[in-house]
Design an enzyme around this catalytic site. Structure first.
Site, PDB file in Angstrom:
ATOM      1  N   HIS A 182      35.411  50.652  35.123  1.00  0.00           N
ATOM      2  CA  HIS A 182      36.421  50.340  34.113  1.00  0.00           C
ATOM      3  C   HIS A 182      37.370  51.530  33.851  1.00  0.00           C
ATOM      4  O   HIS A 182      38.574  51.354  33.657  1.00  0.00           O
ATOM      5  CB  HIS A 182      35.708  49.914  32.827  1.00  0.00           C
ATOM      6  N   ASP A 186      41.339  51.627  33.996  1.00  0.00           N
ATOM      7  CA  ASP A 186      42.252  52.097  32.944  1.00  0.00           C
ATOM      8  C   ASP A 186      43.283  53.064  33.530  1.00  0.00           C
ATOM      9  O   ASP A 186      44.482  52.978  33.229  1.00  0.00           O
ATOM     10  CB  ASP A 186      41.470  52.831  31.845  1.00  0.00           C
ATOM     11  N   GLU A 213      45.758  42.964  32.174  1.00  0.00           N
ATOM     12  CA  GLU A 213      46.385  43.571  33.364  1.00  0.00           C
ATOM     13  C   GLU A 213      47.751  42.933  33.621  1.00  0.00           C
ATOM     14  O   GLU A 213      48.224  42.834  34.726  1.00  0.00           O
ATOM     15  CB  GLU A 213      45.434  43.474  34.551  1.00  0.00           C
TER      16      GLU A 213
HETATM   17  N1  LIG Z   1      39.967  48.667  33.172  1.00  0.00           N
HETATM   18  C1  LIG Z   1      40.578  47.700  32.483  1.00  0.00           C
HETATM   19  N2  LIG Z   1      40.479  46.416  32.914  1.00  0.00           N
HETATM   20  C2  LIG Z   1      41.116  45.448  32.229  1.00  0.00           C
HETATM   21  C3  LIG Z   1      41.864  45.733  31.082  1.00  0.00           C
HETATM   22  N3  LIG Z   1      42.391  44.578  30.615  1.00  0.00           N
HETATM   23  C4  LIG Z   1      41.970  43.596  31.440  1.00  0.00           C
HETATM   24  N4  LIG Z   1      41.203  44.117  32.432  1.00  0.00           N
HETATM   25  C5  LIG Z   1      40.511  43.436  33.527  1.00  0.00           C
HETATM   26  O1  LIG Z   1      41.420  42.776  34.355  1.00  0.00           O
HETATM   27  C6  LIG Z   1      40.686  41.791  35.090  1.00  0.00           C
HETATM   28  C7  LIG Z   1      41.539  40.563  35.250  1.00  0.00           C
HETATM   29  O2  LIG Z   1      40.846  39.687  36.079  1.00  0.00           O
HETATM   30  P1  LIG Z   1      41.361  38.251  36.474  1.00  0.00           P
HETATM   31  O3  LIG Z   1      42.096  37.615  35.321  1.00  0.00           O
HETATM   32  O4  LIG Z   1      40.184  37.509  37.047  1.00  0.00           O
HETATM   33  O5  LIG Z   1      42.456  38.466  37.555  1.00  0.00           O
HETATM   34  P2  LIG Z   1      42.445  39.280  38.933  1.00  0.00           P
HETATM   35  O6  LIG Z   1      41.085  39.726  39.355  1.00  0.00           O
HETATM   36  O7  LIG Z   1      43.475  40.358  38.808  1.00  0.00           O
HETATM   37  O8  LIG Z   1      42.916  38.187  39.958  1.00  0.00           O
HETATM   38  P3  LIG Z   1      44.372  37.612  40.212  1.00  0.00           P
HETATM   39  O9  LIG Z   1      45.204  37.817  38.992  1.00  0.00           O
HETATM   40  O10 LIG Z   1      44.170  36.169  40.507  1.00  0.00           O
HETATM   41  O11 LIG Z   1      44.930  38.346  41.389  1.00  0.00           O
HETATM   42  C8  LIG Z   1      39.385  41.529  34.313  1.00  0.00           C
HETATM   43  O12 LIG Z   1      38.301  42.038  35.063  1.00  0.00           O
HETATM   44  C9  LIG Z   1      39.586  42.343  33.037  1.00  0.00           C
HETATM   45  O13 LIG Z   1      38.372  42.898  32.583  1.00  0.00           O
HETATM   46  C10 LIG Z   1      41.923  47.091  30.633  1.00  0.00           C
HETATM   47  O14 LIG Z   1      42.568  47.436  29.640  1.00  0.00           O
HETATM   48  N5  LIG Z   1      41.284  48.026  31.363  1.00  0.00           N
END
Ligand SMILES: Nc1nc2c(ncn2[C@@H]2O[C@H](COP(=O)(O)OP(=O)(O)OP(=O)(O)O)[C@@H](O)[C@H]2O)c(=O)[nH]1
Length: 306
Positions: A182, A186, A213
């Site tokens: 994680h 970040d 994200e």
């Molecule tokens: N490290 C970190 N991870 C984050 C944050 N916000 C969201 N995420 C992660 O972003 C990821 C988004 O995953 P998904 O929505 O499945 O999308 P993806 O894996 O990017 O897949 P696609 O969008 O389909 O390409 C999740 O694992 C969230 O935990 C953050 O502030 N920090």
């Protein structure tokens, strides 16, 4: 901190400047209301000390004009005046002043009151920063985006120009997080935010973190081809960071998909949310088409209001 003193009598400006410069403040001065408004716009003082009785535009009128301008309305105003009637003082507060100092004044009291209002202003600014900025990336947050979208929509409506929203979503970010951790996720988001924000010839006019994200940009006055250039450059900037994946995804580094929608705002149609939905659908198409690409549209469904 910066203080603007407004008084038509130069001697009064000198006295107040002397008292406040000694306390370490930067002072600028104007001898009439119009100059005060233009100086306030350019130098954005943290506090304005305003005389009431001035020729042409008096202090009350100047204060009303400051409060009517959204870019200046938050600057605290203290009236400094010989008018000591309750009605005068009440009028000053009614116009939005934070304090009212009557002449002759005491130097220490003026300094203390100024200090109090500057401290309050600093606290307000800090709170505003916290509530409008994302702490991880330092980009404006979703709340800031919502307000800016509303402003830009109305500006585009007035000026008859186009407005576009770009939704930017990191590809396979779950896999990146799962494989690198994680913290690394970040750090990647911080790096992506930094290149998206970078001003350049083809930058978005606003860039914020929409959540998770996902980032969001606003582009004013572009054609569809111009918009495509802007978002393609944003996509390329992220790819060129070469933040390498540990997960088995192609390409081997982090990429983004971007969906962008453009329209000419019209008062006849339901506002900004439609454009946001269209950008979201365009993002979905970019993901479906294989990720690491942009999908741009100006086909916006338009529903009549009411
Ligand atoms: N490290 C970190 N991870 C984050 C944050 N916000 C969201 N995420 C992660 O972003 C990821 C988004 O995953 P998904 O929505 O499945 O999308 P993806 O894996 O990017 O897949 P696609 O969008 O389909 O390409 C999740 O694992 C969230 O935990 C953050 O502030 N920090």
């Amino acid at each position: 901190m910066r203080i603007l003193i407004v008084d038509d009598v130069p001697d009064n400006i000198r006295v107040l400047s002397h008292i406040l410069r000694d306390a370490g403040y930067q002072i600028s001065a104007a001898t009439n209301g119009r100059k005060a408004l233009s100086l306030a716009s350019t130098s954005k003082p943290d506090l304005i000390l305003l005389d009431v009785m001035m020729p042409e535009m008096n202090g009350y009128e100047t204060c009303a004009a400051l409060k009517a301008d959204p870019t200046l309305a938050e600057i605290p105003v203290i009236f400094v005046t010989a008018l000591a009637d309750v009605e005068d003082e009440t009028r000053g507060f009614d116009l939005g002043a934070v304090d009212y100092i009557t002449k002759p004044f005491n130097d220490v009291i003026v300094r203390r009151r100024v200090q109090t209002h500057l401290e309050l202003k600093q606290q307000r600014d800090r709170l505003a920063r916290l509530s409008y900025f994302d702490s991880l990336t330092a980009l404006p947050n979703r709340r800031a985006f919502d307000e800016r979208l509303d402003q830009e929509w109305h500006r585009a409506l007035r000026n008859q120009t186009s407005l576009a929203i770009a939704m930017i979503d990191v590809d396979h970010f779950k896999a990146y997080n799962d494989s690198r951790g994680h913290q690394a996720g970040d750090e990647a988001l911080r790096m992506i935010a930094a290149v998206l924000r970078q001003p350049s010839q083809r930058a978005a006019d606003f860039m914020g973190r929409y959540g998770g994200e996902e980032f969001v940009g606003l582009v004013n006055g572009a054609s569809l081809d111009g918009l495509r250039d802007v978002v393609e450059q944003l996509r390329a900037r992220v790819e060129s960071l070469h933040i390498v994946h540990a997960a088995p995804v192609e390409p081997r580094w982090i990429t983004v998909s971007i969906g962008a929608a453009l329209c000419q705002p019209s008062s006849l149609f339901v506002p900004a949310q439609i454009l946001l939905d269209a950008a979201d659908r365009a993002l979905y198409c970019a993901k479906q088409d294989g990720r690491n690409r942009v999908h741009v549209t100006d086909t916006i469904p338009q529903r009549r209001q009411g």
